[in-house]
Every structure is written in structure tokens, then in C-alpha cells.
Enzyme design. Structure first.
Site, PDB file in Angstrom:
ATOM      1  N   GLY A  49      60.047  -7.222  33.479  1.00 44.09           N
ATOM      2  CA  GLY A  49      58.625  -7.190  33.133  1.00 44.09           C
ATOM      3  C   GLY A  49      57.689  -6.573  34.138  1.00 44.09           C
ATOM      4  O   GLY A  49      56.516  -6.331  33.818  1.00 44.09           O
ATOM      5  N   PRO A  57      65.176  -6.130  35.593  1.00 41.28           N
ATOM      6  CA  PRO A  57      64.185  -5.045  35.567  1.00 41.28           C
ATOM      7  C   PRO A  57      64.634  -3.889  34.686  1.00 41.28           C
ATOM      8  O   PRO A  57      65.802  -3.508  34.688  1.00 41.28           O
ATOM      9  CB  PRO A  57      64.134  -4.600  37.036  1.00 41.28           C
ATOM     10  CG  PRO A  57      65.510  -4.890  37.551  1.00 41.28           C
ATOM     11  CD  PRO A  57      65.946  -6.149  36.851  1.00 41.28           C
ATOM     12  N   GLY A  58      63.716  -3.351  33.929  1.00 41.63           N
ATOM     13  CA  GLY A  58      64.004  -2.168  33.125  1.00 41.63           C
ATOM     14  C   GLY A  58      63.088  -1.034  33.555  1.00 41.63           C
ATOM     15  O   GLY A  58      63.460  -0.149  34.335  1.00 41.63           O
ATOM     16  N   ARG A  59      61.855  -1.116  33.087  1.00 35.79           N
ATOM     17  CA  ARG A  59      60.883  -0.044  33.303  1.00 35.79           C
ATOM     18  C   ARG A  59      60.709   0.327  34.780  1.00 35.79           C
ATOM     19  O   ARG A  59      60.620   1.504  35.122  1.00 35.79           O
ATOM     20  CB  ARG A  59      59.531  -0.515  32.753  1.00 35.79           C
ATOM     21  CG  ARG A  59      58.450   0.523  32.746  1.00 35.79           C
ATOM     22  CD  ARG A  59      57.101  -0.092  32.351  1.00 35.79           C
ATOM     23  NE  ARG A  59      57.163  -1.064  31.308  1.00 35.79           N
ATOM     24  CZ  ARG A  59      56.902  -0.824  30.024  1.00 35.79           C
ATOM     25  NH1 ARG A  59      56.535   0.369  29.643  1.00 35.79           N
ATOM     26  NH2 ARG A  59      56.979  -1.802  29.130  1.00 35.79           N
ATOM     27  N   TYR A  83      51.787   1.942  21.050  1.00 32.61           N
ATOM     28  CA  TYR A  83      51.051   1.011  21.911  1.00 32.61           C
ATOM     29  C   TYR A  83      49.739   1.592  22.424  1.00 32.61           C
ATOM     30  O   TYR A  83      49.131   0.998  23.306  1.00 32.61           O
ATOM     31  CB  TYR A  83      51.872   0.645  23.148  1.00 32.61           C
ATOM     32  CG  TYR A  83      53.305   0.268  22.905  1.00 32.61           C
ATOM     33  CD1 TYR A  83      53.636  -0.902  22.215  1.00 32.61           C
ATOM     34  CD2 TYR A  83      54.346   1.057  23.390  1.00 32.61           C
ATOM     35  CE1 TYR A  83      54.958  -1.254  22.019  1.00 32.61           C
ATOM     36  CE2 TYR A  83      55.672   0.705  23.194  1.00 32.61           C
ATOM     37  CZ  TYR A  83      55.969  -0.444  22.507  1.00 32.61           C
ATOM     38  OH  TYR A  83      57.267  -0.801  22.321  1.00 32.61           O
ATOM     39  N   CYS A  99      54.053  15.230  10.386  1.00 33.60           N
ATOM     40  CA  CYS A  99      52.983  15.177   9.384  1.00 33.60           C
ATOM     41  C   CYS A  99      52.300  13.818   9.339  1.00 33.60           C
ATOM     42  O   CYS A  99      52.267  13.164   8.294  1.00 33.60           O
ATOM     43  CB  CYS A  99      53.588  15.495   8.029  1.00 33.60           C
ATOM     44  SG  CYS A  99      55.150  14.623   7.818  1.00 33.60           S
ATOM     45  N   TYR A 141      61.951   3.509  27.820  1.00 31.07           N
ATOM     46  CA  TYR A 141      61.512   3.374  26.427  1.00 31.07           C
ATOM     47  C   TYR A 141      61.046   4.715  25.862  1.00 31.07           C
ATOM     48  O   TYR A 141      60.122   4.778  25.060  1.00 31.07           O
ATOM     49  CB  TYR A 141      60.414   2.297  26.308  1.00 31.07           C
ATOM     50  CG  TYR A 141      60.831   0.993  26.947  1.00 31.07           C
ATOM     51  CD1 TYR A 141      61.844   0.223  26.384  1.00 31.07           C
ATOM     52  CD2 TYR A 141      60.258   0.534  28.144  1.00 31.07           C
ATOM     53  CE1 TYR A 141      62.273  -0.956  26.983  1.00 31.07           C
ATOM     54  CE2 TYR A 141      60.676  -0.642  28.744  1.00 31.07           C
ATOM     55  CZ  TYR A 141      61.683  -1.382  28.161  1.00 31.07           C
ATOM     56  OH  TYR A 141      62.115  -2.548  28.750  1.00 31.07           O
TER      57      TYR A 141
HETATM   58  N1  LLP Z   1      64.722  -8.764  29.739  1.00 31.03           N
HETATM   59  C1  LLP Z   1      64.430  -9.009  28.448  1.00 31.03           C
HETATM   60  C2  LLP Z   1      64.978 -10.182  27.797  1.00 31.03           C
HETATM   61  C3  LLP Z   1      63.605  -8.107  27.745  1.00 31.03           C
HETATM   62  O1  LLP Z   1      63.320  -8.354  26.472  1.00 31.03           O
HETATM   63  C4  LLP Z   1      63.088  -6.963  28.402  1.00 31.03           C
HETATM   64  C5  LLP Z   1      62.225  -6.011  27.698  1.00 31.03           C
HETATM   65  C6  LLP Z   1      63.440  -6.748  29.741  1.00 31.03           C
HETATM   66  C7  LLP Z   1      64.254  -7.682  30.387  1.00 31.03           C
HETATM   67  C8  LLP Z   1      62.982  -5.556  30.531  1.00 31.03           C
HETATM   68  O2  LLP Z   1      61.609  -5.520  30.647  1.00 31.03           O
HETATM   69  P1  LLP Z   1      60.910  -4.429  31.612  1.00 31.03           P
HETATM   70  O3  LLP Z   1      61.328  -4.718  33.038  1.00 31.03           O
HETATM   71  O4  LLP Z   1      61.345  -3.092  31.175  1.00 31.03           O
HETATM   72  O5  LLP Z   1      59.459  -4.661  31.382  1.00 31.03           O
HETATM   73  N2  LLP Z   1      59.138  -0.736  24.257  1.00 31.03           N
HETATM   74  C9  LLP Z   1      58.150  -1.339  25.129  1.00 31.03           C
HETATM   75  C10 LLP Z   1      58.738  -2.350  26.066  1.00 31.03           C
HETATM   76  C11 LLP Z   1      59.513  -3.465  25.375  1.00 31.03           C
HETATM   77  C12 LLP Z   1      60.198  -4.381  26.337  1.00 31.03           C
HETATM   78  C13 LLP Z   1      61.140  -5.278  25.638  1.00 31.03           C
HETATM   79  N3  LLP Z   1      61.864  -6.191  26.478  1.00 31.03           N
HETATM   80  C14 LLP Z   1      57.410  -0.218  25.855  1.00 31.03           C
HETATM   81  O6  LLP Z   1      57.689   0.952  25.617  1.00 31.03           O
HETATM   82  O7  LLP Z   1      56.522  -0.496  26.631  1.00 31.03           O
END
Ligand code: LLP
Length: 418
Positions: free
Chosen positions: A239, A274-276, A316, A342, A371
Site C-alpha cells: 500500500g 509491496p507492489g507499486r 481512477y 471509440c 498496474y
Molecule cells: N497486498 C494485497 C492483499 C493487495 O490487495 C494489494 C493491492 C497489495 C498487497 C499491493 O498494494 P500496493 O503496494 O501496490 O499498493 N489497480 C490499482 C491498485 C489496486 C491495488 C490492489 N491491491 C491502481 O492502479 O492504482
């Protein structure tokens, strides 16, 4: 810190001019920097030095095999949300005992796949799911390691679609019901209760919500331990936000310190998802300007990437900086940057001050590593774009551009239409 920089007004990814890649493989394409990905993981991991932890990259942000392999080789774990992500993760070399599995809707075949693989832990999101995992483990004669995902009811102050830790969200089990849920789990024969999990949302730009969530969880863990449960893992989810425009999220160290300061001597392994923050600023989307058009009230820059390639702006209202790949035009205009689809929602930017680019110029849509490709589609029968990774002065296509044949793969005309 990332490795997309201008030298003499030409945008480079590490040591490769972005235009050289475009001229060899065409546009659009996603472009990832190996050095940036590696650096982001290492900095994130090092911020928790001294703490027993496992960083589980959240695959959903970008599941390209090259990126997964890079993180697996660095000793990273993986956070998955589907059987498909488990398949990709195993294929890229992640050890199953470093994989955690979240998500509200795990199907039987997916649960069985994860049980057979021997993952570290299921993050369970409902009592129904708890019972299902127990049943499947019994049938397969396996032990199912679980944590329960707690919905701590804190406001992550992010876009409503990416807030997941509020009472009204579908995720996890409410804090008040948590203790009872663990008691239910304790009575199920095939489960090993290993942890407590939460994930409160995405693109969070303050440390406060993480601290609030953690405060709730540490109370719960104390109660569980005194009830005799052997809680070994605390999974804090992902997050942490990044800078797309002018956001100033906490630094990695501030984020880590906020969490570490509350762990005290809890004798737990910390899991982070962590993802983003690992991949977001390590990738861009490169697109070519097809046409310019002056509408009655707006200027349009029509490019060859659309909402099917990068959905975030329209879904978003997300901001992505858009920079010219060759920064030679001095005049600035205000324009919408739009794709070929379109729909009026097909935009990458609205009312943006941007260089006065012309047909044939290349644009870089920044911060598109997370994403981006994973949320792309074939809408309007547009083949999905190529993905490229740069390593120093070399680049490799890490996903081929789809072809027209790919578009119809698996489709069949039934006999009654022949
Ligand atoms: N763990 C869980 C259980 C999650 O559902 C998520 C993201 C993460 C970790 C990783 O979160 P991050 O560190 O990336 O914030 N498509 C959206 C974001 C959706 C995130 C969904 N869950 C966007 O493009 O902003």
C-alpha cells in the site's frame, strides 16, 4: 530514484536512448529499468534491517516473468491473489514457502493448487473460505497454513476503489469478529494458525493509517497469544504510495520505522507485500503521436496507446506525467492526450500542459510500471503491447507484442455456423 533521465534532451532508460528501442520494435511498449527494480527492492528490504521479515512482492502490480525472476533471485517472496499468479510465481522460481495467498474469492481448484504447491500461508478473508480451505486440506491430506485477514477499519485516505480496510469494503474479517473467527479456525482440524494479516489500501501517502492498523493488530495478537495460539507472522500487506505528480509519501525508512516502532518485542516475523513502490516508477509506457487536432474548445494529441493499454487515468482519474522522448520543442500547449478507442473515456491526460509535439514524436507516460500492462486488455481488438527491459546499455523484449492471430487464439466457430 529511477533511471529514466535526459541527456542532451534525449530520454534514456539507463544507458539506452528510448527512441532507439522505439525505432527497433515500434510503439507502443512498456519499458522497465532493471537497475531501478533491483534498487527499489534492495532499498525496501534494507529499510527493515534488523527486523525478522519477508518481503513478498505483490505480483498483481506487474507479473512479467522477467520482473518476477529478478525479484525471486534477490531473495524476495511473493504475494499472490490467484492460481494464475501462483503459476507465474512458481515458473519464475519463487520458492513456495515464500508465497502468501490473499483474495476474497479463492476457488477450489486454486486452493488445491496452493495446498499441493505448499505455500507459506493463506490469508483467509471469510468464515466460509476458512471452512472451504479446511475441507480441501482434509481431502488432500494436507495441513493448511493460515492467517486471517483483519479489516482494521482505518481510512487509508486514498481513492475509494483502492481503499480496502474500511468496514464497508469486501475485504477481510471485521476487527470485532476477529477473535471469534480465530476460535472457529482453532476448532478446524486441518488448519495451522500461523499469522495475522491486513492490507488497508493502495497508493497511501501517509504513515498514520499503517500505524493505526498496526495498533489494532498488535492488541489482537496479544489476545490470540494469551488464548494459546502460536502466532508467528504479522503480514502488514502493501500500500505504500509513490510520487506520480506532487504527492510526498513517507520515505521507505519513515514507513519502515512507523511499523517497526510498534512491533516492540513481539517475537514475530513481519511480512510485507509491496507492489507499486517496487515497480511503479521503474516503468514507462512509450507511445507515438499519430495526429494533432484542434477541437472547438480543446486541443487533442492523438497517440497510439489507449485506455486498453493503460487504464489507470480513466478508471481512477489517475495522473501520469507525460514527457517527450526528445525534448526539443520549446512551445507548450494545453491539450488532452487521447487514444484511438471509440470512447470519450479513452484518455491518458486531460487539460495537460505539454510540449507542442507533432505527429511522429514519441511520448513517455511515466510511472507506468505498476498496474499498467497487467490491467491492459484487447478492447477494440487491439493487440496487447510489447514489454521491454533495459539492463545497462542493452535491452530485451520480455513480452512480444501480440499479433492479430493472438487475438483469435482459442476462438472457434461452432459446427452449426459452418
Ligand atoms: N497486498 C494485497 C492483499 C493487495 O490487495 C494489494 C493491492 C497489495 C498487497 C499491493 O498494494 P500496493 O503496494 O501496490 O499498493 N489497480 C490499482 C491498485 C489496486 C491495488 C490492489 N491491491 C491502481 O492502479 O492504482
Amino acid at each position: 530514484m529511477h533511471h529514466f533521465k535526459y541527456h542532451d534532451n534525449v530520454l534514456y532508460c539507463e544507458d539506452v536512448p528510448v527512441r532507439d528501442i522505439a525505432s527497433q520494435i515500434g510503439t507502443p511498449f512498456y519499458l522497465y529499468s532493471h537497475a531501478t527494480l533491483k534498487r527499489h527492492f534492495q532499498l525496501f528490504n534494507a529499510a527493515f534491517d534488523g527486523v525478522d521479515r519477508l518481503v513478498c512482492y505483490s505480483a498483481k502490480a506487474n507479473t512479467n516473468q522477467a520482473i518476477l525472476k529478478l525479484f525471486a533471485d534477490l531473495g524476495c517472496g511473493l504475494d499472490i491473489v490467484s492460481g494464475g499468479e501462483l503459476y507465474r510465481g512458481l515458473k519464475a522460481g519463487f520458492s513456495p514457502d515464500r508465497i502468501v495467498y490473499s483474495g476474497v474469492g479463492k476457488r477450489i481448484d486454486e486452493i488445491d493448487f496452493a495446498l499441493d504447491a505448499g505455500i507459506l500461508m493463506f490469508n483467509v478473508e471469510s468464515l466460509d473460505e476458512l471452512a472451504q480451505i479446511d475441507r480441501r486440506a482434509g481431502i488432500l491430506k494436507k495441513r493448511a497454513p493460515i492467517a486471517i485477514r483483519i479489516n482494521p477499519d482505518v481510512d487509508p485516505k486514498t481513492h475509494p476503489y483502492t481503499a480496502t480496510g474500511l468496514k464497508k469494503n469486501k475485504f477481510g474479517i471485521g476487527y470485532e469478529a476477529a477473535l471469534d473467527s480465530y476460535r472457529v479456525a482453532g476448532k478446524l482440524e486441518n488448519l495451522d494458525i500461523l499469522g495475522v494479516d491486513c492490507h488497508i489500501g493502495s497508493q497511501i501517502t501517509e504513515a498514520g493509517p499503517f500505524q493505526d492498523a498496526l495498533e489494532n493488530l498488535t492488541h489482537l495478537i496479544a489476545e490470540l497469544k494469551s488464548a494459546g495460539m502460536n502466532i508467528r507472522y504479522l503480514d502488514m500487506g502493501g500500500g505504500l504510495g509513490i510520487t506520480y505528480a506532487d504527492e510526498s509519501p513517507p520515505s521507505l525508512q519513515e514507513y519502515a520505522d512507523a511499523i517497526i516502532s510498534q512491533l516492540k518485542n513481539m517475537d514475530l516475523q513481519l511480512i510485507l507485500e509491496p507492489g507499486r513502490v517496487l515497480v511503479g516508477n521503474a516503468g514507462i509506457l512509450v507511445t507515438e503521436v499519430l495526429y494533432r487536432k484542434a477541437g472547438e474548445v480543446k486541443n487533442f494529441i492523438i497517440v497510439d496507446a489507449g485506455m486498453n493499454d493503460l487504464l489507470r487515468p480513466t478508471l481512477y482519474n489517475a495522473f501520469h506525467a507525460i514527457e517527450p522522448v526528445e525534448n526539443s520543442r520549446k512551445d507548450v500547449i494545453v491539450a488532452d492526450v487521447v487514444g484511438p478507442i471509440c470512447e470519450s473515456g479513452d484518455f491518458l491526460a486531460v487539460d495537460r500542459s505539454i510540449a507542442d509535439v507533432k505527429s511522429g514524436d514519441l511520448l513517455a507516460v511515466m510511472s507506468a510500471g505498476a498496474y499498467g500492462f497487467v490491467m491492459s486488455s484487447n478492447y477494440c481488438s487491439r493487440p496487447r503491447v510489447a514489454e521491454v527491459m533495459v539492463h545497462g546499455d542493452r535491452f530485451n523484449v520480455v513480452k512480444a507484442r501480440e499479433t492479430y492471430e493472438d487475438l483469435v487464439r482459442g476462438e472457434t466457430v461452432p459446427p452449426f455456423l459452418e
